[in-house]
Design a protein around this motif. Sequence first.
Motif, PDB file in Angstrom:
ATOM      1  N   HIS A 242       0.807  -1.221   0.000  1.00  0.00           N
ATOM      2  CA  HIS A 242       0.000   0.000   0.000  1.00  0.00           C
ATOM      3  C   HIS A 242       0.841   1.274   0.000  1.00  0.00           C
ATOM      4  CE1 HIS A 242      -3.696   2.272   0.518  1.00  0.00           C
ATOM      5  NE2 HIS A 242      -3.064   2.990   1.438  1.00  0.00           N
ATOM      6  N   ILE A 243       1.746   1.417   0.967  1.00  0.00           N
ATOM      7  CA  ILE A 243       2.557   2.633   1.031  1.00  0.00           C
ATOM      8  C   ILE A 243       3.433   2.756  -0.207  1.00  0.00           C
ATOM      9  CG2 ILE A 243       4.294   3.895   2.351  1.00  0.00           C
ATOM     10  CD1 ILE A 243       1.563   3.638   3.719  1.00  0.00           C
ATOM     11  N   GLY A 244       4.008   1.638  -0.629  1.00  0.00           N
ATOM     12  CA  GLY A 244       4.904   1.651  -1.778  1.00  0.00           C
ATOM     13  C   GLY A 244       4.246   2.063  -3.078  1.00  0.00           C
ATOM     14  N   GLU A 245       2.922   1.931  -3.160  1.00  0.00           N
ATOM     15  CA  GLU A 245       2.226   2.302  -4.398  1.00  0.00           C
ATOM     16  C   GLU A 245       2.480   3.758  -4.771  1.00  0.00           C
ATOM     17  OE1 GLU A 245      -1.624  -0.688  -4.027  1.00  0.00           O
ATOM     18  OE2 GLU A 245      -1.553   1.196  -2.926  1.00  0.00           O
ATOM     19  N   ALA A 246       2.673   4.606  -3.781  1.00  0.00           N
ATOM     20  CA  ALA A 246       2.910   6.026  -4.059  1.00  0.00           C
ATOM     21  C   ALA A 246       4.277   6.275  -4.672  1.00  0.00           C
ATOM     22  CB  ALA A 246       2.770   6.833  -2.767  1.00  0.00           C
ATOM     23  N   TYR A 247       5.213   5.341  -4.467  1.00  0.00           N
ATOM     24  CA  TYR A 247       6.599   5.539  -4.891  1.00  0.00           C
ATOM     25  C   TYR A 247       7.025   4.578  -5.996  1.00  0.00           C
ATOM     26  CZ  TYR A 247       6.420   7.832  -0.363  1.00  0.00           C
ATOM     27  OH  TYR A 247       6.049   8.624   0.689  1.00  0.00           O
ATOM     28  N   ASP A 248       6.106   3.810  -6.495  1.00  0.00           N
ATOM     29  CA  ASP A 248       6.409   2.717  -7.414  1.00  0.00           C
ATOM     30  C   ASP A 248       6.421   3.216  -8.859  1.00  0.00           C
ATOM     31  OD1 ASP A 248       6.223  -0.559  -7.371  1.00  0.00           O
ATOM     32  OD2 ASP A 248       5.391   0.311  -9.205  1.00  0.00           O
ATOM     33  N   LEU A 249       7.542   3.044  -9.534  1.00  0.00           N
ATOM     34  CA  LEU A 249       7.673   3.536 -10.908  1.00  0.00           C
ATOM     35  C   LEU A 249       6.699   2.856 -11.864  1.00  0.00           C
ATOM     36  CD1 LEU A 249      11.548   3.859 -11.132  1.00  0.00           C
ATOM     37  CD2 LEU A 249       9.910   5.724 -11.398  1.00  0.00           C
ATOM     38  N   ASN A 250       6.362   1.619 -11.576  1.00  0.00           N
ATOM     39  CA  ASN A 250       5.374   0.944 -12.415  1.00  0.00           C
ATOM     40  C   ASN A 250       4.006   1.601 -12.270  1.00  0.00           C
ATOM     41  OD1 ASN A 250       7.393  -0.929 -13.127  1.00  0.00           O
ATOM     42  ND2 ASN A 250       6.899  -2.223 -11.371  1.00  0.00           N
ATOM     43  N   VAL A 251       3.659   1.952 -11.041  1.00  0.00           N
ATOM     44  CA  VAL A 251       2.398   2.666 -10.801  1.00  0.00           C
ATOM     45  C   VAL A 251       2.433   4.026 -11.488  1.00  0.00           C
ATOM     46  CG1 VAL A 251       0.917   3.699  -9.040  1.00  0.00           C
ATOM     47  CG2 VAL A 251       1.951   1.464  -8.634  1.00  0.00           C
ATOM     48  N   TRP A 252       3.563   4.697 -11.383  1.00  0.00           N
ATOM     49  CA  TRP A 252       3.680   6.005 -12.033  1.00  0.00           C
ATOM     50  C   TRP A 252       3.395   5.900 -13.532  1.00  0.00           C
ATOM     51  CZ3 TRP A 252       8.828   8.457  -9.806  1.00  0.00           C
ATOM     52  CH2 TRP A 252       8.700   8.575  -8.426  1.00  0.00           C
ATOM     53  N   ASN A 253       3.932   4.880 -14.153  1.00  0.00           N
ATOM     54  CA  ASN A 253       3.700   4.707 -15.590  1.00  0.00           C
ATOM     55  C   ASN A 253       2.234   4.395 -15.883  1.00  0.00           C
ATOM     56  OD1 ASN A 253       6.045   4.846 -17.582  1.00  0.00           O
ATOM     57  ND2 ASN A 253       7.004   3.770 -15.871  1.00  0.00           N
ATOM     58  N   LEU A 254       1.593   3.633 -15.018  1.00  0.00           N
ATOM     59  CA  LEU A 254       0.166   3.361 -15.202  1.00  0.00           C
ATOM     60  C   LEU A 254      -0.649   4.643 -15.066  1.00  0.00           C
ATOM     61  CD1 LEU A 254      -0.194  -0.005 -13.238  1.00  0.00           C
ATOM     62  CD2 LEU A 254      -0.231   0.305 -15.722  1.00  0.00           C
ATOM     63  N   VAL A 255      -0.269   5.497 -14.123  1.00  0.00           N
ATOM     64  CA  VAL A 255      -0.952   6.790 -13.962  1.00  0.00           C
ATOM     65  C   VAL A 255      -0.729   7.656 -15.197  1.00  0.00           C
ATOM     66  CG1 VAL A 255      -0.977   8.955 -12.657  1.00  0.00           C
ATOM     67  CG2 VAL A 255      -0.905   6.762 -11.442  1.00  0.00           C
ATOM     68  N   LYS A 256       0.497   7.688 -15.689  1.00  0.00           N
ATOM     69  CA  LYS A 256       0.790   8.473 -16.895  1.00  0.00           C
ATOM     70  C   LYS A 256      -0.064   8.000 -18.064  1.00  0.00           C
ATOM     71  CE  LYS A 256       4.599  10.083 -19.818  1.00  0.00           C
ATOM     72  NZ  LYS A 256       3.971   9.791 -21.117  1.00  0.00           N
ATOM     73  N   ASN A 257      -0.243   6.706 -18.184  1.00  0.00           N
ATOM     74  CA  ASN A 257      -1.079   6.182 -19.262  1.00  0.00           C
ATOM     75  C   ASN A 257      -2.512   6.687 -19.145  1.00  0.00           C
ATOM     76  OD1 ASN A 257       1.108   4.819 -20.242  1.00  0.00           O
ATOM     77  ND2 ASN A 257       0.340   2.759 -19.808  1.00  0.00           N
ATOM     78  N   VAL A 258      -2.998   6.806 -17.908  1.00  0.00           N
ATOM     79  CA  VAL A 258      -4.350   7.332 -17.702  1.00  0.00           C
ATOM     80  C   VAL A 258      -4.415   8.789 -18.133  1.00  0.00           C
ATOM     81  CG1 VAL A 258      -6.112   7.896 -15.979  1.00  0.00           C
ATOM     82  CG2 VAL A 258      -4.873   5.731 -15.818  1.00  0.00           C
ATOM     83  N   LEU A 259      -3.469   9.579 -17.663  1.00  0.00           N
ATOM     84  CA  LEU A 259      -3.494  11.021 -17.940  1.00  0.00           C
ATOM     85  C   LEU A 259      -3.283  11.313 -19.420  1.00  0.00           C
ATOM     86  CD1 LEU A 259      -1.437  12.335 -14.886  1.00  0.00           C
ATOM     87  CD2 LEU A 259      -3.923  12.168 -15.117  1.00  0.00           C
ATOM     88  N   ASP A 260      -2.456  10.515 -20.071  1.00  0.00           N
ATOM     89  CA  ASP A 260      -2.166  10.731 -21.498  1.00  0.00           C
ATOM     90  C   ASP A 260      -3.175  10.036 -22.404  1.00  0.00           C
ATOM     91  OD1 ASP A 260       0.018  12.117 -20.635  1.00  0.00           O
ATOM     92  OD2 ASP A 260       1.485  10.583 -21.156  1.00  0.00           O
ATOM     93  N   ASP A 261      -4.115   9.317 -21.786  1.00  0.00           N
ATOM     94  CA  ASP A 261      -5.130   8.574 -22.535  1.00  0.00           C
ATOM     95  C   ASP A 261      -4.481   7.582 -23.492  1.00  0.00           C
ATOM     96  OD1 ASP A 261      -7.752   7.887 -22.976  1.00  0.00           O
ATOM     97  OD2 ASP A 261      -8.129   9.439 -24.475  1.00  0.00           O
ATOM     98  N   THR A 262      -3.435   6.915 -22.973  1.00  0.00           N
ATOM     99  CA  THR A 262      -2.722   5.892 -23.753  1.00  0.00           C
ATOM    100  C   THR A 262      -2.690   4.596 -22.941  1.00  0.00           C
ATOM    101  OG1 THR A 262      -0.610   6.657 -22.837  1.00  0.00           O
ATOM    102  CG2 THR A 262      -1.300   7.571 -24.971  1.00  0.00           C
ATOM    103  N   PRO A 263      -3.840   3.971 -22.712  1.00  0.00           N
ATOM    104  CA  PRO A 263      -3.911   2.830 -21.795  1.00  0.00           C
ATOM    105  C   PRO A 263      -3.068   1.635 -22.221  1.00  0.00           C
ATOM    106  CG  PRO A 263      -5.933   3.009 -23.080  1.00  0.00           C
ATOM    107  CD  PRO A 263      -5.153   4.268 -23.321  1.00  0.00           C
TER     108      PRO A 263
END
Length: 276
Positions: A242-263
Amino acid sequence: MPSITKLALSALAATTTTFATGINDFNCKSDSNPVVFLHGLGATYYEDINFLQYWLQAKGHCTYARTYGAYDGFPFLGGLKSISESAPEIAAYIKEIVAKTGKEKVDLVGHSEGAFQSLYVPKFEGVSHLVDKIAAIAPPTHATSFAHLYDLAYVLGNTTREVVKDVLDLVGCPACDELGPGGAAILRLNDGEPIVQPGNKVTIIASKYDELVTPPSTSFVHEDGVTNRWIQDTCPLDPVGHIGEAYDLNVWNLVKNVLDDTPDRKFVCLLGSPGK
């Protein structure tokens, strides 16, 4: 987290902020929507998902964040107040960002309680028309047992559950109670009406190994148009909690995909990045 991980994150932040505009820079220009970050329970705007903010700034996003749900005179712990008190704070901030940036809509990125708020605020605070994409990381959408601690709250049925509520209110964390089983905010969000509002594009990101939002599947929203994504479906070897999700580069890339609309954008998964 291990100190080596903190050092790595500090180095990453130093690198990304070289190109970043800073949090809450209303002069920031981007073709994308402004991104509003909502921290977790007991956190603040300058911790929890702040490294993700810096990283996304370096990718061309303008980011905004404010501590919500903190008590006057003690800004070091946010998200403690009742959801009914902190949600209007967040809605007012969204309106402020839209007004000051001249953009029509914002995107929301939340972690834990902040992810819950990213669903709650558009539904109840009259700002759904100002929200476009939502990346909700580990929201306790349908209540969390907080690592099964709430199982003890029901050891004598509803009587002991009420005692736990009173104690949490007494120590100044009504949000802790409201996000547990039978909590007021949980019941309101799941009131029989759709959680996701028209025009909002929601992606739920959760880890199968989340040890605090339990069971982890409580995060998912089973409604038309919602994407529910296990981190491990994209990166099978990522053990993040749970805590690591905020710092996880894989999660960051998944978030970027959401924001860029590139799922479907592919990226290199990192093992234990940084894990729990």
